[in-house]
Scaffold this motif. Sequence first.
Motif, PDB file in Angstrom:
ATOM      1  N   LEU A 184       0.827  -1.206   0.000  1.00 15.22           N
ATOM      2  CA  LEU A 184       0.000   0.000   0.000  1.00 15.22           C
ATOM      3  C   LEU A 184       0.861   1.254   0.000  1.00 15.22           C
ATOM      4  CD1 LEU A 184      -2.783  -1.124   2.482  1.00 15.22           C
ATOM      5  CD2 LEU A 184      -3.170  -0.379   0.124  1.00 15.22           C
ATOM      6  N   ASP A 187       2.108   1.850  -3.276  1.00 15.28           N
ATOM      7  CA  ASP A 187       1.021   1.915  -4.256  1.00 15.28           C
ATOM      8  C   ASP A 187       1.167   0.788  -5.277  1.00 15.28           C
ATOM      9  OD1 ASP A 187      -1.341   2.870  -5.272  1.00 15.28           O
ATOM     10  OD2 ASP A 187      -0.398   4.363  -6.572  1.00 15.28           O
ATOM     11  N   LYS A 212      -7.362  -1.722  -3.772  1.00 18.51           N
ATOM     12  CA  LYS A 212      -7.488  -0.432  -3.081  1.00 18.51           C
ATOM     13  C   LYS A 212      -8.611   0.389  -3.689  1.00 18.51           C
ATOM     14  CE  LYS A 212      -4.726   3.022  -3.879  1.00 18.51           C
ATOM     15  NZ  LYS A 212      -3.521   3.875  -3.991  1.00 18.51           N
ATOM     16  N   SER A 215      -7.365   6.184  -0.934  1.00 18.19           N
ATOM     17  CA  SER A 215      -6.300   6.511   0.018  1.00 18.19           C
ATOM     18  C   SER A 215      -6.714   7.725   0.836  1.00 18.19           C
ATOM     19  CB  SER A 215      -4.993   6.829  -0.721  1.00 18.19           C
ATOM     20  OG  SER A 215      -4.551   5.727  -1.481  1.00 18.19           O
ATOM     21  N   TRP A 234      -6.084   3.454   4.155  1.00 14.23           N
ATOM     22  CA  TRP A 234      -6.589   3.063   2.849  1.00 14.23           C
ATOM     23  C   TRP A 234      -7.897   2.292   3.027  1.00 14.23           C
ATOM     24  CZ3 TRP A 234      -1.773   2.282   4.830  1.00 14.23           C
ATOM     25  CH2 TRP A 234      -0.717   2.998   4.240  1.00 14.23           C
ATOM     26  N   ARG A 257     -11.248  -0.111   6.393  1.00 17.10           N
ATOM     27  CA  ARG A 257     -10.280   0.969   6.355  1.00 17.10           C
ATOM     28  C   ARG A 257      -9.088   0.536   7.198  1.00 17.10           C
ATOM     29  NH1 ARG A 257     -11.460   7.415   7.496  1.00 17.10           N
ATOM     30  NH2 ARG A 257      -9.301   8.165   7.268  1.00 17.10           N
TER      31      ARG A 257
END
Length: 291
Positions: A184, A187, A212, A215, A234, A257
Motif C-alpha cells: 500500500l 502503491d 485499493k 487513500s 486506505w 479501512r
Amino acid sequence: MTSPNGQAMKVSAVCMFAGGGLLYGSVLLLVTVLSSAEAATPFPNSVADFQPHRATYDLTLERAQSGPDIAAATGRLQFEWADGCSGWTVNQSSRIFLERSEGPIVDFGWAISSWESKKGDHYRFSIRHFANGQKMDESQGEAHLTAPGQKGEAVFNTPIRREVALPANTVLPSWHSFELLDRLQRDDLPLWRMVFDGSGESDGYAGISVYKLRSYSAEEAFSEFEPLREQPSWRLQMAYFEPEPDAVLPINEQTLRLYRNGIADELRFDYGDFTLEGHLAKLEALPDAGC
C-alpha cells in the motif's frame, strides 16, 4: 468468524482481515496472472510502524444490502494482535445473533488463537466454533512454509490428524498483513495470495485478492481513538476464494479501512444474503513487549 452457512468472516491480521459491488472478473484475471509470478517476499518494512493492539467492534446488520428474510443481526468481534517476541500472537472471538423473518434466532460464533514466527514460515493455531453459547467443535494444528510465498505443509492434529500440502504463493496471516501494508505504501496493488490460517470448511487456506478503493492522508484521520490520529490509511476491498484453480466467484467479500499501523476500522462483511457492518467501539494500544 463463521456465518451460519460455514463461510469464514475474518479481520485480517488482515488476518484477520476482513463488500461492495465491484466486478471481480477483470481484477481476478489480472491477479491470477500475477499469482504465478509472486515469489518469496522480503521482510516487510511495515513492521516498524505496527502498533500492537486490542480492539472491539460492534456488529450490526446493513439492511440495504441484506435479503428480506434477515430481520436483524447484532454481535461483537474482539481482536488482539500482539508482539510475543518470538512471534506474532493473534486472539479473535466473535458472537452473532441473527434473526430471520421466520424461525428461531441463530446464535453462533468462534474463537481463534494463533502464533506466527516473525520469519513468516511457522504457524500454530487453535480454533473453536460455538452455537447457542456451547462449543460445537475444535481444531488445532500448525503449518510450515519453505519461506513466505513458497510451498509448505500444514498438519491438523484435531479433530482428526491429517496433512495438507500448501501450494506456492502461500503466506501466513500476519505476514500477509505486513506485506499488504508495504504494498500500500508503494502503491503496488492489487495483491493476490493464498493465505493459510487454519479456518474454513476444507484445508484451512483461501485465495485472497486485495484491491485499493481509496487513500486517505494523515490529515484526514479524524478519530476519537488516539492511535488512529495522524495516520495515513486506505479503504480496501478483499475477496476470499476457494483454493481451486477454477474458482471465479468469491466465498465472501469484505471492505475495511486499514491504517498504516495495522489497525482496522469501518468493516463490512458481505455474505450475499446478508451484510454486517463493524464499527470500532473500543481500542487499546498494547505496551511495548520489551523484546
